[in-house]
Design an enzyme around this catalytic site. Sequence first.
Site, PDB file in Angstrom:
ATOM      1  N   GLY B 477      -3.019 -22.306 -58.910  1.00 38.43           N
ATOM      2  CA  GLY B 477      -3.527 -22.381 -57.546  1.00 38.43           C
ATOM      3  C   GLY B 477      -3.159 -21.106 -56.812  1.00 38.43           C
ATOM      4  O   GLY B 477      -3.359 -20.969 -55.601  1.00 38.43           O
ATOM      5  N   ARG B 595       1.485  -3.016 -54.126  1.00 39.77           N
ATOM      6  CA  ARG B 595       0.050  -3.082 -53.875  1.00 39.77           C
ATOM      7  C   ARG B 595      -0.421  -4.533 -53.744  1.00 39.77           C
ATOM      8  O   ARG B 595       0.030  -5.407 -54.478  1.00 39.77           O
ATOM      9  CB  ARG B 595      -0.728  -2.419 -55.010  1.00 39.77           C
ATOM     10  CG  ARG B 595      -2.229  -2.285 -54.690  1.00 39.77           C
ATOM     11  CD  ARG B 595      -3.043  -1.850 -55.889  1.00 39.77           C
ATOM     12  NE  ARG B 595      -2.618  -0.574 -56.452  1.00 39.77           N
ATOM     13  CZ  ARG B 595      -2.929   0.624 -55.934  1.00 39.77           C
ATOM     14  NH1 ARG B 595      -3.665   0.720 -54.849  1.00 39.77           N
ATOM     15  NH2 ARG B 595      -2.501   1.713 -56.512  1.00 39.77           N
ATOM     16  N   ILE B 596      -1.302  -4.744 -52.780  1.00 36.31           N
ATOM     17  CA  ILE B 596      -1.913  -6.061 -52.621  1.00 36.31           C
ATOM     18  C   ILE B 596      -3.278  -6.027 -53.305  1.00 36.31           C
ATOM     19  O   ILE B 596      -4.140  -5.218 -52.950  1.00 36.31           O
ATOM     20  CB  ILE B 596      -2.049  -6.410 -51.120  1.00 36.31           C
ATOM     21  CG1 ILE B 596      -0.660  -6.664 -50.523  1.00 36.31           C
ATOM     22  CG2 ILE B 596      -2.960  -7.617 -50.916  1.00 36.31           C
ATOM     23  CD1 ILE B 596       0.070  -7.871 -51.077  1.00 36.31           C
ATOM     24  N   GLY B 673       4.843 -14.316 -55.213  1.00 36.11           N
ATOM     25  CA  GLY B 673       4.812 -15.783 -55.243  1.00 36.11           C
ATOM     26  C   GLY B 673       6.038 -16.440 -54.649  1.00 36.11           C
ATOM     27  O   GLY B 673       5.974 -17.568 -54.182  1.00 36.11           O
ATOM     28  N   GLU B 674       7.165 -15.747 -54.664  1.00 37.00           N
ATOM     29  CA  GLU B 674       8.402 -16.412 -54.283  1.00 37.00           C
ATOM     30  C   GLU B 674       9.068 -15.854 -53.040  1.00 37.00           C
ATOM     31  O   GLU B 674       9.778 -16.570 -52.332  1.00 37.00           O
ATOM     32  CB  GLU B 674       9.366 -16.380 -55.484  1.00 37.00           C
ATOM     33  CG  GLU B 674       8.836 -17.297 -56.571  1.00 37.00           C
ATOM     34  CD  GLU B 674       9.457 -17.085 -57.936  1.00 37.00           C
ATOM     35  OE1 GLU B 674      10.378 -17.810 -58.261  1.00 37.00           O
ATOM     36  OE2 GLU B 674       8.998 -16.187 -58.669  1.00 37.00           O
TER      37      GLU B 674
END
Lengths: 338, 708
Positions: B477, B595-596, B673-674
């Site tokens: 997800g 980087r995104i 993510g964290e």
Amino acid sequence: MKPFDFQRAGTVSDALAQFAPGSAYLAGGTNLVDHLRAGIREVDGLVDISRLDLTEIAELPGGGLRVGALVKNSDMAAHPLLRERYPALAEAILAGASGQIRNMATTGGNLLQRTRCVYFYDPATPCNKREPGSGCSAIGGFGKYNALFGASEHCVTVHPSDMCVALALLDAVVVAESEAGGRRIPFADFHRLPGDTPHLDTNLRPGELITAVELPAVPVAAQSTYRKARERTSYAFALVSVAAALRTEGENVAEVRLACGGVAHRPWRAHRAEAYLTGKPATAEHFRAAIEAELEEAQSGTENAFKVPLLRNMVVSVLEELRDGRTPQRRAEQGGAA
Amino acid sequence: MTTDPKTASVGQDRVRIDGPLKVTGTAPYAFEQPTENPAYLFPLTSTITRGKIRAIDASAARALSGVLEVLTHENAPKLLAKTDTELYILQSRDVHYFGENIGAVVAETQEIARHAASLVRVEYDTEQEDTRFRPEHPERYNPGKINTGIPADSKQGNVEQGLAEAAVTVDEVYATPYEHHNPMEMHSVIAEWDRERLDGVLGVLGERPHLRIHDASQGVSYERLMLLPLLGLLPQQVEISSPYVGGAFGSKGIPHAQVMLTVLAARLMPGRAVKYMLSRQQMFRSVGHRLTTHQRFRLGAAADGTLTAITHDVQQSSSRLKQFAEQTVNATRHLYAAPHRETSTRMVPLDIGPATFMRAPGEFPGMFAQETAMDELAVKLGLDPIELRLRNKPDTDPESGKPHSSHHLGECLKEGARLFGWEKRQAQPRARQEGEWLCGMGVAAATYPRQMTPPTKASVAFREGKYHVGIAAADLGTGAWTVLTQIAADALKVPEEDVVLHIGHTDLPLAFLAGGSTGTYNWGSAVMVAAVNFRDRYGLTPAEGDEAEGSAFFPDEAKKYMLDAYGAHFAEVKVSTVTGEVHVTRLLGVYDPGRIINPRTANSQFIGGMTMGISAALHEESYLDSRPGYGHVVNSDFAGYHIAANADVPDVQARWIEHPDPMFGPTGAKGIGEIGIVGVPAAIGNAIYNATGKRLRELPFTPAKLVE
Ligand SMILES: Cc1cc2nc3c(=O)[nH]c(=O)nc-3n(C[C@H](O)[C@H](O)[C@H](O)COP(=O)(O)OP(=O)(O)OC[C@H]3O[C@@H](n4cnc5c(N)ncnc54)[C@H](O)[C@@H]3O)c2cc1C
């Protein structure tokens, strides 16, 4: 889950006839189905009453309302006359569960919903309510939700309903039918204290079917409100809740009603506090003294000790708010969050 | 990463490729994978905490129509190597914790299986149990090494001297509770042994037997590697698929007992798929949890706020069956400069199920302590908490002395302060009240390290005009489907429509799991290398069937640097003077994430982490009833275990300062993510202090702790 028979009733008399020992009525199912699935209740048969024609809210002569047993909680809370005459009741219903659940849950089912004590839900642990005689795990265990009033050595849990706290405030009447005939049960006699029979939540007899709840005319209830403290902003059972109605004359309390949730095995009408306050000046000091009078009966352990200041603060705050006509403000601040 | 402006996809806002499937309910999750005539499993779980099974009477269950098999230790297939104590199930009579899987009923329907399971009678010989966590436990021990392979203890300089030299000190104890992951999708497994390929001899090389598993898994490659030695099979004999995962948060990182249970049950009925989905209550028993911690944190500082000493001593719970030694002290070793520093980790062994990864293991509990202690220090010094952090920003990594590959903590703090309106904060507690509500603001830093990434590969194949990119990655997800497609498109210099991504299957190139926030830079690197290899070999006009592989690449010089992501969290709260209820009215995170790749999915990762942070701060706590005869978490459903809902998260925003970091690999991304959860409870607790003057050092911050 044990296999069971399923029947759907078309009329009240069908339902009564279909009911056999070991059966249960199925209304919205939001509580009962959970119990069956969690393995904490077994039935031989379900009598589905959800199609019965008990979905009306009707005016009673003299200014009361009669709410059918199968009126959905959402419809009840949205009813214009109910909102006008008993705002505490509408607020209490909206403070409970979630929109989805209120769309399923019914008046009768709400009255008969069972405790949320974690041990009641955990078949691996002793619980006198689930299995009479097995013991009470909440004593000495996970105790923060335990009762302040009227607990026994057999059960220390609290009644979970929000709606019922407001019904206690209003002295509602439960109308029930059975093969033996109908009867009307005053709300104060409906739910029980645990004593040594905690497996019995109410005085309804096996097979008796609730057909309606009657709300008498209670003029003071037009100035009433419900406040609920909980561990998250929406969708959580009450730690403590307060339903109150207040009428002042000059500086003094002319009429007051007070009921509390999350503090006892049944919705707790604070008669001592009401008696103390009637005729007294409507000041914070007296509001506080009134709830102190009620709290003389309270017994708390270490984990639920916080409920004492919580109840005290909430009662004083709610009464001040009603006195000052500030209730709509708080409602707005709460954003109508369920 | 070079990008052709005409095809540049990385950095663009893209909706999730799997979005339509998800919202229409057509993405097949593990339990929904089509199977013919499946059988359903319901587990038998221990109702004691420690002891031995004396007898199992399953006659009533077996007699029930529709029951196919009752699996217990008496008839369970033998497992080969005890390489994992959590997975080595049904091999003895021993019971190690309450709710442990001790068998299963398999039946024609879920309902029959569940009912039959309730008819099985188990008798036990109980043994003395111990599930009560206490820091001074007589058997507490030093694990030597903790997760990620770092030492349990560390020492630099002389902390007693550092504390003696300090003008101001803080010495407090912080605690975090057990938590459970509660993903929306319950753990689900389908296992089937191929009937045709069964009659080989176990352990003999070859194609047989053959096992197919559908699982909800954060990484099928490493899941398979963990199962093989226990089953005595070769990789080609086991196939695992997991294309869609409905949330995991670490609980589906490595396989837990329910996978083995289903595999063993299916072994008794070859040719028949056996399906099992946990109930919510079962999720609270045997698929891992966040361990509980007791942390003593000490800080010493000179009058200007310069730290002289930092100490962090952690006691944390552990399962006697399988140790999980969280790296709770890790962030303390790296975040702030101080000449004298010491950390220690001790495990408290209990008769409970194994803990596992839960979003930011280590950093989450540790930074709650560290960032609350820093706030306490700021109060004692009369210094702005942001200024205190800026003054203690290290020039090089305090533990190793290595330079940082990039370090933008200061920027995050300053930019966040500006965006949040920090200047409106009153340093004095209880200075702002609106009606019954006391209002306050708090801040906390965040950091998350670059984790190790075991070998990971990817492939590119050209078929029917499309570039098929394969990697055994997982999308929980998170957006992996989407960002890996974007990375592949740029690396191949083609539009995204020409890329067809394949993930979540053991037939695909081996990939490390979705964990440690490594997914994007680790899998992304492998995909880029595979694409470059493909183009090198076949040029811009490949032929049908051309295929190339590549392994994730990270620059050698990276070893010379300290690699971390940073961030800062700002919370505004109001606390009711009537009820003690806390509302987080605003939460802002500003990050230094490299980087995104995709701002939309990145934003979701950040605000998802922050939301989980609010949830941990205000609500989440698994209550383990440690009385003899109980020994398990008793609030094991959503009525008892609260998770933040919409009304609890009215305004959660994430911003980032984008400095691609090539030391993290060719994507330049750091992993996001964290970090969004790290420090959030501290920021909220610090805001509660600012609002009320009350310092809370134990999560969660419930009304019971604030009402007075
Ligand atoms: C997740 C969740 C959160 C919730 N949160 C709240 C909350 O915050 N506050 C709150 O007050 N409530 C809450 N509830 C409880 C909810 O209000 C009740 O589940 C609901 O009111 C029950 O109504 P029902 O019609 O679904 O009852 P059912 O589940 O159908 O029945 C409940 C019981 O009543 C009996 N029964 C039903 N109707 C009749 C009748 N007419 N005559 C005789 N017996 C009858 C049934 O046999 C059964 O024993 C929550 C429920 C859930 C699932």
